[in-house]
Design a protein around this motif. Structure first.
Motif, PDB file in Angstrom:
ATOM      1  N   GLN A  33      -2.276   5.004   0.766  1.00 39.69           N
ATOM      2  CA  GLN A  33      -1.191   5.741   0.132  1.00 39.69           C
ATOM      3  C   GLN A  33      -1.436   7.252   0.228  1.00 39.69           C
ATOM      4  OE1 GLN A  33      -0.861   4.206  -3.844  1.00 39.69           O
ATOM      5  NE2 GLN A  33       0.224   2.371  -3.179  1.00 39.69           N
ATOM      6  N   GLY A  34      -0.402   7.942   0.734  1.00 36.51           N
ATOM      7  CA  GLY A  34      -0.475   9.397   0.849  1.00 36.51           C
ATOM      8  C   GLY A  34      -1.217   9.892   2.077  1.00 36.51           C
ATOM      9  N   LYS A  35      -1.727   8.985   2.894  1.00 36.23           N
ATOM     10  CA  LYS A  35      -2.449   9.361   4.114  1.00 36.23           C
ATOM     11  C   LYS A  35      -1.457   9.427   5.282  1.00 36.23           C
ATOM     12  CE  LYS A  35      -6.598   9.142   2.246  1.00 36.23           C
ATOM     13  NZ  LYS A  35      -6.328   8.959   0.862  1.00 36.23           N
ATOM     14  N   PRO A  36      -1.797  10.180   6.346  1.00 36.67           N
ATOM     15  CA  PRO A  36      -0.875  10.272   7.491  1.00 36.67           C
ATOM     16  C   PRO A  36      -0.574   8.919   8.143  1.00 36.67           C
ATOM     17  CG  PRO A  36      -2.616  11.916   7.671  1.00 36.67           C
ATOM     18  CD  PRO A  36      -2.952  11.042   6.506  1.00 36.67           C
ATOM     19  N   CYS A  37      -1.510   7.987   8.088  1.00 35.33           N
ATOM     20  CA  CYS A  37      -1.307   6.687   8.744  1.00 35.33           C
ATOM     21  C   CYS A  37      -0.862   5.612   7.758  1.00 35.33           C
ATOM     22  CB  CYS A  37      -2.585   6.268   9.464  1.00 35.33           C
ATOM     23  SG  CYS A  37      -4.021   6.174   8.391  1.00 35.33           S
ATOM     24  N   GLU A  38      -0.208   6.008   6.685  1.00 35.98           N
ATOM     25  CA  GLU A  38       0.226   5.071   5.646  1.00 35.98           C
ATOM     26  C   GLU A  38       1.149   3.980   6.196  1.00 35.98           C
ATOM     27  OE1 GLU A  38       2.337   5.224   1.228  1.00 35.98           O
ATOM     28  OE2 GLU A  38       2.201   7.027   2.442  1.00 35.98           O
ATOM     29  N   SER A  39       1.831   4.266   7.292  1.00 34.44           N
ATOM     30  CA  SER A  39       2.798   3.312   7.838  1.00 34.44           C
ATOM     31  C   SER A  39       2.144   2.039   8.382  1.00 34.44           C
ATOM     32  CB  SER A  39       3.625   3.973   8.942  1.00 34.44           C
ATOM     33  OG  SER A  39       2.790   4.448   9.961  1.00 34.44           O
ATOM     34  N   ILE A  40       0.841   2.033   8.598  1.00 36.94           N
ATOM     35  CA  ILE A  40       0.205   0.802   9.096  1.00 36.94           C
ATOM     36  C   ILE A  40      -0.032  -0.211   7.980  1.00 36.94           C
ATOM     37  CG2 ILE A  40      -0.888   1.982  11.024  1.00 36.94           C
ATOM     38  CD1 ILE A  40      -3.580   1.546   9.534  1.00 36.94           C
ATOM     39  N   ALA A  41       0.282   0.146   6.753  1.00 33.82           N
ATOM     40  CA  ALA A  41       0.102  -0.783   5.634  1.00 33.82           C
ATOM     41  C   ALA A  41       0.901  -2.070   5.851  1.00 33.82           C
ATOM     42  CB  ALA A  41       0.501  -0.124   4.320  1.00 33.82           C
ATOM     43  N   ASP A  42       1.998  -1.980   6.605  1.00 35.71           N
ATOM     44  CA  ASP A  42       2.810  -3.177   6.878  1.00 35.71           C
ATOM     45  C   ASP A  42       2.052  -4.207   7.711  1.00 35.71           C
ATOM     46  OD1 ASP A  42       4.845  -1.892   5.533  1.00 35.71           O
ATOM     47  OD2 ASP A  42       5.777  -1.124   7.373  1.00 35.71           O
ATOM     48  N   TYR A  43       1.061  -3.757   8.485  1.00 36.38           N
ATOM     49  CA  TYR A  43       0.279  -4.667   9.323  1.00 36.38           C
ATOM     50  C   TYR A  43      -0.782  -5.430   8.525  1.00 36.38           C
ATOM     51  CZ  TYR A  43       2.202  -2.098  13.301  1.00 36.38           C
ATOM     52  OH  TYR A  43       3.037  -1.524  14.218  1.00 36.38           O
ATOM     53  N   LEU A  44      -1.054  -5.013   7.314  1.00 37.19           N
ATOM     54  CA  LEU A  44      -2.142  -5.592   6.528  1.00 37.19           C
ATOM     55  C   LEU A  44      -1.673  -6.848   5.803  1.00 37.19           C
ATOM     56  CD1 LEU A  44      -3.643  -2.293   5.079  1.00 37.19           C
ATOM     57  CD2 LEU A  44      -4.336  -3.541   7.114  1.00 37.19           C
TER      58      LEU A  44
END
Length: 140
Positions: A33-44
């Motif tokens: 959360q709040g990191k530049p690569c936050e969008s990869i959370a969907d892969y988890l």
């Protein structure tokens, strides 16, 4: 994956200066959360292994090569900076030259002009020597 397979993957990643971690999805999502690569959370989702290294190409190369030999390792995606990568993107990154390969290419480009100049300077002298040698042989 078995413990032996995970140890093998970890060893290969360590060889390139990277690391592999088994992630708890909820904790990883909170950390993103709040990191530049936050969008990869969907892969988890499901059982998740995260690999990373200083050189982003190195981690992608190791994981891509290992996934080709082990069908239990499936690449879901990745991140490079603030860009989320799909599996095809990770494979494309794996095809890029690594940091060491790029450094070697730059060094060879820097050294090439100097060797070309040395060759150009030395060429006339060797040409003259060869001409003189030919004249000497014909005269004898």
């Amino acid at each position: 994956m078995t413990v032996a397979q995970m140890q093998d993957l970890r060893a290969k990643m360590r060889d390139v200066g990277g690391s592999v971690r088994v992630a708890k999805n909820k904790l990883a999502k909170i950390a993103l959360q709040g990191k530049p690569c936050e969008s990869i959370a969907d892969y988890l989702t499901g059982m998740t292994v995260i690999s990373y290294s200083e050189d982003p190409v190195a981690a992608a190369k190791v994981v891509d090569a290992y996934a080709k030999t082990n069908d239990k390792l499936v690449i879901l995606g990745g991140a490079m900076g603030d860009s989320a990568l799909d599996p095809a993107g990770v494979k494309a990154v794996a095809q890029l030259p690594s940091r060491e390969e790029l450094i070697a290419q730059v060094v060879s480009c820097i050294g090439a002009p100097a060797s070309n100049i040395a060759g150009a300077i030395g060429a006339p002298a060797s040409n003259i020597a060869s001409i003189l040698s030919t004249i000497e042989e014909k005269a004898a």
